[in-house]
Motif scaffolding. Structure first.
Motif, PDB file in Angstrom:
ATOM      1  N   ASN A  74      32.093  -4.234  -5.437  1.00  0.00           N
ATOM      2  CA  ASN A  74      30.874  -3.655  -4.907  1.00  0.00           C
ATOM      3  C   ASN A  74      30.999  -3.168  -3.471  1.00  0.00           C
ATOM      4  N   GLU A  75      32.204  -3.140  -2.945  1.00  0.00           N
ATOM      5  CA  GLU A  75      32.356  -2.692  -1.564  1.00  0.00           C
ATOM      6  C   GLU A  75      32.348  -1.185  -1.471  1.00  0.00           C
ATOM      7  N   ASN A  76      31.940  -0.722  -0.311  1.00  0.00           N
ATOM      8  CA  ASN A  76      31.945   0.695  -0.029  1.00  0.00           C
ATOM      9  C   ASN A  76      33.361   1.091   0.381  1.00  0.00           C
ATOM     10  N   GLU A  77      34.021   1.880  -0.457  1.00  0.00           N
ATOM     11  CA  GLU A  77      35.441   2.166  -0.196  1.00  0.00           C
ATOM     12  C   GLU A  77      35.651   2.922   1.096  1.00  0.00           C
TER      13      GLU A  77
ATOM     14  N   ARG B 254      23.308  -2.027   2.954  1.00  0.00           N
ATOM     15  CA  ARG B 254      23.537  -2.809   1.750  1.00  0.00           C
ATOM     16  C   ARG B 254      22.496  -3.906   1.609  1.00  0.00           C
ATOM     17  N   GLU B 294      26.788   4.967   1.355  1.00  0.00           N
ATOM     18  CA  GLU B 294      26.036   3.730   1.223  1.00  0.00           C
ATOM     19  C   GLU B 294      24.545   4.035   1.097  1.00  0.00           C
TER      20      GLU B 294
END
Lengths: 140, 819
Positions: A74-77, B254, B294
């Motif tokens: 779920n990390e933002n690459e 997030r 994001e």
């Protein structure tokens, strides 16, 4: 969260490895081999993100050094990509030429930046502060 | 003993090693030196030795003997020692070793140390590898440190708290009061880690989540911080390429996502700031794009207003046009997530997505392929299919299977015409034939049978393609089946859709014989080919040649082929009068929606849909050596028993209740249905499949009692199948009013020639006593000529220890059941 970080040279030898999630030694070796093979074999035009098992790998090449970070799904690459760059810049600032003979110092820097898989600090001067103090103590 | 070398020299030496063996030797030598140094309990050089040990550990060599040394280092007073000791602990120890518990006391002391760096070290180590016992003991200390004003410690304590929560979720409440002031800090490091802590808490416990939403007014606080970040001018401290602290921005976004998911109020509060971020962020560098990415993810997840969503999708569309492949990849991934919800908006970018199919990068191609399949609909099917077929031609083998199945699914749903559908499938089979999944062969065969007018065209095209290439097994299987079925059309050259080709019977047989003999054909394919040859014996006139072929394979090594050949031979010799009937054209098979037949007849992987011509005698699933008995059952009876095999249904388990034409060789377990009474000619039955009932609408046909004798009462209830109005579905309910139960209950039925009957397996073969639970069984009757339904039934069961048999005729069917 960041699962592991590897710094590898062009021949595939590991210069630095840090794991934020426990993996058995035996599995670690095979993981490293797979990851290194996957990243080193990619061509220039391919993108910097690779999927491997349940990790996402973000890698970046700096001259003869590859930095590879394995993150959870779920990390933002793109953010991790920036983090890698930040890390390399910090190393650059401290070691005027990036010669990796002082492994423990690199670990100190890395620990100042990433704790338990999450980012702690991204400001270069603050990261290097303890290290400079340490150096002063060692000299005196 | 000379002073041990420094780490630096060790690294230098090891680097000079040219082979693995040399390196190993050096390491072993050094390892031995280190071990002896440890034994001497040398304080001054311990630090150096452990450092070297860590390096060797990183290279993969055993280093467990250094664990205790790490502990000793931690206990020392020198900072350098502690530093290496903690590093060693993090790298070498984990909660599986018992040694780590010894550290607990040291860490506790260090957490209260006067120097912040030492405290920092302890926090770091605890946060990385603390076990749940350690965490429990030290959680109080961590919480105390979370409240200090020292930002250096605070940020580390926050992340340590994250670890503690992960290990011991019950302690989460303990950290709650400390979090109240975390967000009012100015220090970005603390802010960042606090956001991480809050994120972790919200993810772990929905109670926390709602608490934060309502009581803490978290969302406004976060919005305020984010606003400050964007609005504030250049701040040299956290600037990355012109954007202030992008890492913090991403983290906050997030957390906002988690807070806003499913919650209207929070989402509303965030709308403005999200729009602001989306429009104001500079996109020329990767950093800006990271933030935008994001933001898009957040907008998609929360309950945002539609204008915002459109904005997000447009941003993704812009990403797709970006030159940077990373960004394209990221865009495709997010579009895939949103295509379900915002289908129309994504459609607008369809052409760009299709272009991405041609990209060089593997991950991008895969994403683009998945996305293309998601975007296919009735309007764009032709164009998309062209692109996808082109992609199939040129892509890597790892994609072909997925692409082929995707194409099949899409073609099935949206095919504009039957001819197009068949063309597409043939194209897939010829280009990627070996990668298609096994279940598509029966699917395709069923599709071809159903499009009656296309038979000639289909067989002609398949024949032509077969001449070129016989290596792709699924394709060859389908082709040989078609040639077997429609060979006569092929030879007579009757195609309307295309120019007919001239094919002689010999040429057709040549092709099939070639298949049989070729090394490229798998055993399954050979089976198909042999059966096709056999079928042609009724359709073409060169029967002698076919007889020869069949008898050759009577001695084949492959048991399957041999069995078939022997049986077909028998058909020629003894039962020639039946041959025409048996090998007639297949009926149109009904496609049941999603009913996977549960009985699989697939032990040799064959999925041949051997249907039976309805009017004629039965085949039974029995080993082939009883095939002859089969024929005793034929009789010139006026009520010819009919069995139909369930047509090859949508084969999730591929062609389940299939009857092999002559003998169920592959069946190890014959149907669970009633056994075949060899001695009773007229009453054949069978309950082949255990296909679940159609849930059709009962059409108000009154039920009736068919039989009522000796305590056994059988009622029929009727339904009409909604897939074919000529089929009546009769459910029999057998109830037992005596005191003893009836075991081994078998119900058999026979109908006049003009009907087709199919008997499914009963719910049980034991009817409990005293009407306690009726046994049900389903019969399907096809009545195309709408004649009056009559049925002869035979019942066998064991009652009170003795077997009972009875025959009866049922004539009192209500008229609605057969009209």
């Amino acid at each position: 969260m960041i699962k592991f970080l590897l710094m590898v040279n062009k021949q595939g030898q590991i210069r630095l490895s840090k794991y934020y999630e426990h993996i058995d030694l035996a599995k670690r070796a095979s993981l490293e081999v797979d990851v290194i093979k996957g990243c080193l074999s990619r061509k220039k035009e391919e993108c910097s993100f690779v999927e491997y098992k349940d990790y996402k790998l973000v890698y970046r090449q700096y001259a003869s050094l590859f930095v590879m970070v394995g993150v959870s799904e779920n990390e933002n690459e793109l953010a991790v990509y920036e983090l890698v760059h930040n890390f390399v810049e910090v190393l650059d600032k401290y070691f005027s030429r990036v010669i990796m003979f002082n492994l423990e110092k690199v670990h100190v820097i890395l620990d100042e930046m990433i704790l338990n898989g999450h980012i702690v600090e991204t400001n270069k001067s603050r990261i290097l502060a303890p290290l400079l103090v340490l150096d002063k103590m060692a000299e005196s | 003993m000379p002073a041990p070398i420094r780490l630096r020299e060790l690294i230098r030496t090891i680097r000079t090693a040219r082979t693995q063996a040399e390196e190993r030797e050096m390491i072993q030598k050094e390892s031995a030196a280190i071990r002896s140094s440890f034994r001497e309990e040398d304080n001054t050089y311990r630090c150096r030795n452990v450092a070297k040990l860590l390096y060797m550990h990183m290279l993969g060599y055993p280093a467990h003997f250094g664990q205790l040394e790490c502990l000793k280092l931690i206990a020392s007073q020198k900072f350098t020692d502690k530093r290496i000791g903690y590093l060693g602990a993090m790298l070498l120890l984990d909660e599986r070793q018992d040694v780590h518990l010894l550290m607990t006391n040291c860490i506790k002391n260090d957490l209260n140390h006067s120097t912040q760096y030492v405290q920092g070290l302890a926090l770091c180590t605890l946060g990385c590898m603390g076990s749940s016992e350690m965490c429990r003991d030290l959680a109080g200390e961590v919480e105390k440190l979370l409240k200090t004003s020292n930002s250096y410690l605070r940020k580390k304590a926050a992340l340590c708290a994250v670890h503690v929560i992960r290990k011991v979720p019950e302690l989460m409440e303990m950290f709650l009061p400390a979090t109240k002031n975390l967000l009012s800090e100015k220090n970005h490091g603390v802010l960042h880690t606090s956001v991480v802590l809050l994120t972790e808490m919200c993810e772990r416990s929905p109670d926390m989540l709602s608490h934060f939403r309502k009581n803490e007014k978290l969302v406004p606080q976060l919005v305020r911080i984010l606003k400050n970040l964007i609005m504030s001018g250049y701040s040299p401290e956290h600037d990355v390429s012109g954007i202030s602290d992008p890492f913090l921005q991403v983290r906050i976004l997030r957390l906002l996502r988690i807070l806003g998911k499913g919650d209207d109020d929070s989402s509303e509060a965030m709308n403005d700031i999200l729009a602001q971020v989306a429009t104001n962020t500079e996109t020329s560098k990767n950093v800006g794009n990271a933030i935008l990415y994001e933001t898009v993810l957040t907008i998609m997840d929360i309950k945002s207003e539609s204008g915002l969503r459109v904005l997000a999708i447009n941003i993704l569309g812009r990403f797709l046009l970006n030159n940077d492949k990373n960004i394209r990849y990221v865009a495709l991934t997010s579009l895939l997530k949103t295509v379900q919800t915002d289908h129309n908006a994504v459609q607008r970018h369809r052409s760009t997505i299709v272009d991405c199919l041609k990209d060089l990068d593997v991950s991008i191609k895969r994403r683009a392929m998945e996305l293309s399949f998601a975007l296919v609909n009735g309007n764009n099917i032709r164009g998309m299919m062209k692109e996808l077929l082109y992609f199939l031609d040129s892509c890597d083998p790892e994609f072909k299977a997925d692409c082929a199945s995707g194409i099949f699914l899409a073609a099935e749903k949206y095919a504009p015409s039957k001819r197009w559908h068949i063309d597409t499938i043939m194209r897939v089979l010829t280009t990627a034939g070996s990668y298609v999944r096994d279940d598509c062969v029966p699917n395709l065969i069923q599709l071809i049978t159903n499009s009656v007018e296309m038979h000639a065209y289909t067989v002609q095209r398949l024949y032509k393609a077969l001449l070129d290439d016989i290596s792709q097994q699924p394709f060859v299987q389908v082709s040989s089946w078609c040639i077997g079925e429609y060979g006569d059309l092929l030879v007579s050259g009757q195609c309307e859709e295309e120019d007919p080709i001239q094919v002689t019977e010999d040429e057709v047989l040549d092709v099939l014989e070639g298949l049989l003999a070729s090394n490229l054909s798998s055993p399954v394919t050979r089976g198909y080919a042999l059966t096709a040859v056999m079928k042609l014996s009724t359709r073409l006139s060169s029967v002698n040649r076919i007889k020869k072929v069949v008898s050759i394979y009577g001695s084949s090594i492959d048991v399957e082929l041999q069995q078939r050949a022997v049986e077909y031979n028998a058909l020629f010799k003894k039962y020639d009068h039946m041959r025409c009937a048996l090998l007639e054209r297949m009926p149109i098979m009904e496609k049941a929606a999603a009913n996977g037949p549960t009985e699989t007849v697939q032990t040799n992987g064959e999925a041949e849909p051997a249907g039976l011509e309805p009017k004629h005698p039965p085949t039974i699933i029995q080993p082939a050596n009883q095939a002859n008995d089969l024929l005793d059952l034929l009789g010139g009876n006026d009520v010819v028993p009919v069995i139909s095999t369930a047509p090859a249904m949508k084969p999730a388990s591929a062609g389940g209740e299939l009857l092999d034409l002559l003998g169920g060789l592959s069946l190890s377990a014959p149907t669970p249905a009633p056994p075949i009474p060899m001695s009773q000619p007229p009453f054949l039955l069978d309950g082949l499949s255990s296909q679940p009932l159609f849930n059709d609408i009962a059409t108000g046909i009154p039920p009736m009692t068919a039989y009522n004798k000796n305590g056994l009462k059988i009622d029929f209830t009727f339904e009409r199948s909604n897939t074919n109005p000529n089929i009546a579905i009769i459910t029999i309910h057998a109830a037992n009013s005596t005191e003893a139960e009836m075991t081994n209950f078998v119900f058999q039925a026979a109908v006049p020639k003009t009907f087709q009957l199919q008997l499914l397996s009963p719910s049980s073969s034991i009817i409990p006593a005293l009407n306690q639970g009726p046994v049900t069984q389903v019969i399907k009757v096809l009545n195309p000529q709408k004649q009056q339904l009559r049925m002869r039934i035979k019942l066998t069961y064991n009652h009170k220890g003795s077997p009972v048999q009875d025959l009866a005729e049922v004539n009192n069917f209500p008229p609605q059941s057969w009209q």
